[in-house]
Scaffold this motif. Structure first.
Motif, PDB file in Angstrom:
ATOM      1  N   TYR A  47      50.897  18.191  40.724  1.00  0.00           N
ATOM      2  CA  TYR A  47      50.942  16.730  40.774  1.00  0.00           C
ATOM      3  C   TYR A  47      49.835  16.171  39.884  1.00  0.00           C
ATOM      4  CZ  TYR A  47      53.661  16.973  45.161  1.00  0.00           C
ATOM      5  OH  TYR A  47      54.613  17.202  46.124  1.00  0.00           O
ATOM      6  N   LYS A  48      50.066  14.965  39.348  1.00  0.00           N
ATOM      7  CA  LYS A  48      49.060  14.242  38.583  1.00  0.00           C
ATOM      8  C   LYS A  48      49.150  12.781  38.983  1.00  0.00           C
ATOM      9  CE  LYS A  48      47.385  15.525  34.939  1.00  0.00           C
ATOM     10  NZ  LYS A  48      46.095  16.086  34.559  1.00  0.00           N
ATOM     11  N   CYS A  49      47.981  12.116  39.102  1.00  0.00           N
ATOM     12  CA  CYS A  49      47.952  10.716  39.510  1.00  0.00           C
ATOM     13  C   CYS A  49      46.779  10.013  38.838  1.00  0.00           C
ATOM     14  CB  CYS A  49      47.801  10.635  41.031  1.00  0.00           C
ATOM     15  SG  CYS A  49      47.934   8.985  41.714  1.00  0.00           S
ATOM     16  N   LEU A  50      47.037   8.822  38.277  1.00  0.00           N
ATOM     17  CA  LEU A  50      45.989   7.963  37.752  1.00  0.00           C
ATOM     18  C   LEU A  50      45.864   6.765  38.676  1.00  0.00           C
ATOM     19  CD1 LEU A  50      46.921   7.943  33.956  1.00  0.00           C
ATOM     20  CD2 LEU A  50      45.296   9.412  35.127  1.00  0.00           C
ATOM     21  N   VAL A  51      44.649   6.500  39.144  1.00  0.00           N
ATOM     22  CA  VAL A  51      44.404   5.375  40.041  1.00  0.00           C
ATOM     23  C   VAL A  51      43.251   4.534  39.507  1.00  0.00           C
ATOM     24  CG1 VAL A  51      45.336   6.450  42.126  1.00  0.00           C
ATOM     25  CG2 VAL A  51      42.967   6.807  41.559  1.00  0.00           C
ATOM     26  N   SER A  52      43.238   3.271  39.885  1.00  0.00           N
ATOM     27  CA  SER A  52      42.196   2.363  39.445  1.00  0.00           C
ATOM     28  C   SER A  52      41.867   1.399  40.577  1.00  0.00           C
ATOM     29  CB  SER A  52      42.654   1.596  38.204  1.00  0.00           C
ATOM     30  OG  SER A  52      41.579   0.874  37.648  1.00  0.00           O
ATOM     31  N   THR A  53      40.882   0.528  40.329  1.00  0.00           N
ATOM     32  CA  THR A  53      40.468  -0.440  41.345  1.00  0.00           C
ATOM     33  C   THR A  53      40.808  -1.857  40.898  1.00  0.00           C
ATOM     34  OG1 THR A  53      38.255  -0.942  40.506  1.00  0.00           O
ATOM     35  CG2 THR A  53      38.482   1.050  41.855  1.00  0.00           C
ATOM     36  N   THR A  54      40.829  -2.754  41.849  1.00  0.00           N
ATOM     37  CA  THR A  54      41.043  -4.173  41.563  1.00  0.00           C
ATOM     38  C   THR A  54      39.729  -4.911  41.335  1.00  0.00           C
ATOM     39  OG1 THR A  54      41.012  -4.731  43.916  1.00  0.00           O
ATOM     40  CG2 THR A  54      43.169  -4.241  42.930  1.00  0.00           C
ATOM     41  N   VAL A  55      38.622  -4.194  41.311  1.00  0.00           N
ATOM     42  CA  VAL A  55      37.309  -4.819  41.129  1.00  0.00           C
ATOM     43  C   VAL A  55      37.187  -5.289  39.684  1.00  0.00           C
ATOM     44  CG1 VAL A  55      34.813  -4.487  41.249  1.00  0.00           C
ATOM     45  CG2 VAL A  55      36.309  -3.358  42.920  1.00  0.00           C
ATOM     46  N   SER A  56      37.015  -6.572  39.517  1.00  0.00           N
ATOM     47  CA  SER A  56      36.967  -7.166  38.182  1.00  0.00           C
ATOM     48  C   SER A  56      35.788  -6.632  37.380  1.00  0.00           C
ATOM     49  CB  SER A  56      36.856  -8.683  38.304  1.00  0.00           C
ATOM     50  OG  SER A  56      36.792  -9.277  37.038  1.00  0.00           O
ATOM     51  N   GLY A  57      36.102  -6.122  36.181  1.00  0.00           N
ATOM     52  CA  GLY A  57      35.059  -5.707  35.256  1.00  0.00           C
ATOM     53  C   GLY A  57      34.458  -4.333  35.469  1.00  0.00           C
ATOM     54  N   ASP A  58      34.890  -3.576  36.475  1.00  0.00           N
ATOM     55  CA  ASP A  58      34.239  -2.277  36.687  1.00  0.00           C
ATOM     56  C   ASP A  58      34.730  -1.215  35.706  1.00  0.00           C
ATOM     57  OD1 ASP A  58      36.654  -1.357  37.751  1.00  0.00           O
ATOM     58  OD2 ASP A  58      35.829  -0.814  39.690  1.00  0.00           O
ATOM     59  N   GLY A  59      35.942  -1.369  35.160  1.00  0.00           N
ATOM     60  CA  GLY A  59      36.447  -0.444  34.154  1.00  0.00           C
ATOM     61  C   GLY A  59      36.654   0.975  34.646  1.00  0.00           C
ATOM     62  N   ILE A  60      36.782   1.170  35.944  1.00  0.00           N
ATOM     63  CA  ILE A  60      36.902   2.511  36.522  1.00  0.00           C
ATOM     64  C   ILE A  60      38.359   2.909  36.675  1.00  0.00           C
ATOM     65  CG2 ILE A  60      36.522   3.883  38.631  1.00  0.00           C
ATOM     66  CD1 ILE A  60      33.970   3.404  37.126  1.00  0.00           C
ATOM     67  N   TYR A  61      38.665   4.134  36.265  1.00  0.00           N
ATOM     68  CA  TYR A  61      39.927   4.736  36.659  1.00  0.00           C
ATOM     69  C   TYR A  61      39.698   6.212  36.887  1.00  0.00           C
ATOM     70  CZ  TYR A  61      41.135   6.739  32.064  1.00  0.00           C
ATOM     71  OH  TYR A  61      41.156   7.462  30.902  1.00  0.00           O
ATOM     72  N   ALA A  62      40.528   6.790  37.707  1.00  0.00           N
ATOM     73  CA  ALA A  62      40.365   8.193  38.084  1.00  0.00           C
ATOM     74  C   ALA A  62      41.659   8.942  37.848  1.00  0.00           C
ATOM     75  CB  ALA A  62      39.958   8.295  39.549  1.00  0.00           C
ATOM     76  N   GLU A  63      41.511  10.186  37.462  1.00  0.00           N
ATOM     77  CA  GLU A  63      42.645  11.075  37.252  1.00  0.00           C
ATOM     78  C   GLU A  63      42.525  12.219  38.255  1.00  0.00           C
ATOM     79  OE1 GLU A  63      43.859  14.352  33.924  1.00  0.00           O
ATOM     80  OE2 GLU A  63      43.151  12.409  33.199  1.00  0.00           O
ATOM     81  N   TYR A  64      43.582  12.427  39.029  1.00  0.00           N
ATOM     82  CA  TYR A  64      43.609  13.514  40.006  1.00  0.00           C
ATOM     83  C   TYR A  64      44.729  14.478  39.653  1.00  0.00           C
ATOM     84  CZ  TYR A  64      40.446  10.659  42.711  1.00  0.00           C
ATOM     85  OH  TYR A  64      39.361   9.935  43.101  1.00  0.00           O
ATOM     86  N   THR A  65      44.414  15.745  39.687  1.00  0.00           N
ATOM     87  CA  THR A  65      45.385  16.794  39.406  1.00  0.00           C
ATOM     88  C   THR A  65      45.373  17.768  40.569  1.00  0.00           C
ATOM     89  OG1 THR A  65      44.926  16.595  37.046  1.00  0.00           O
ATOM     90  CG2 THR A  65      46.082  18.587  37.776  1.00  0.00           C
TER      91      THR A  65
END
Length: 89
Positions: A47-65
């Motif tokens: 499985y692979k998943c890209l997730v992010s946050t709704t926090v304005s301006g944080d620029g964070i995203y994560a990739e899980y495998t």
């Protein structure tokens, strides 16, 4: 760790990002309502998943495998560094 399907996998990924984010942030804490799935897929037992946050301006995203053979979850966290529009080569 045993993943039982796509919904379970996405739930695990969202929880992991909340855990990581809250361990890094001294100011703003988030919960599952602040995390969304950008993209996910399953190929064979992986499985692979890209997730992010709704926090304005944080620029964070994560990739899980998830490696189904080893039953291991790998986490990569990224921060957007630059966003540039190119209209020519």
């Amino acid at each position: 760790m045993i993943i039982t399907g796509m919904a379970h996998f996405q739930s695990v990924c969202k929880k992991k990002l909340v855990e990581w984010y809250n361990s890094q942030s001294q100011n703003e804490k988030i919960d599952l309502s602040n995390v969304f799935v950008v993209w996910s897929c399953k190929t064979l037992q992986n499985y692979k998943c890209l997730v992010s946050t709704t926090v304005s301006g944080d620029g964070i995203y994560a990739e899980y495998t998830y490696n189904g053979d080893k039953q291991e979850l790998y986490e990569d966290i990224y921060r957007k560094v630059k966003n540039t529009c190119h209209v020519e080569e």
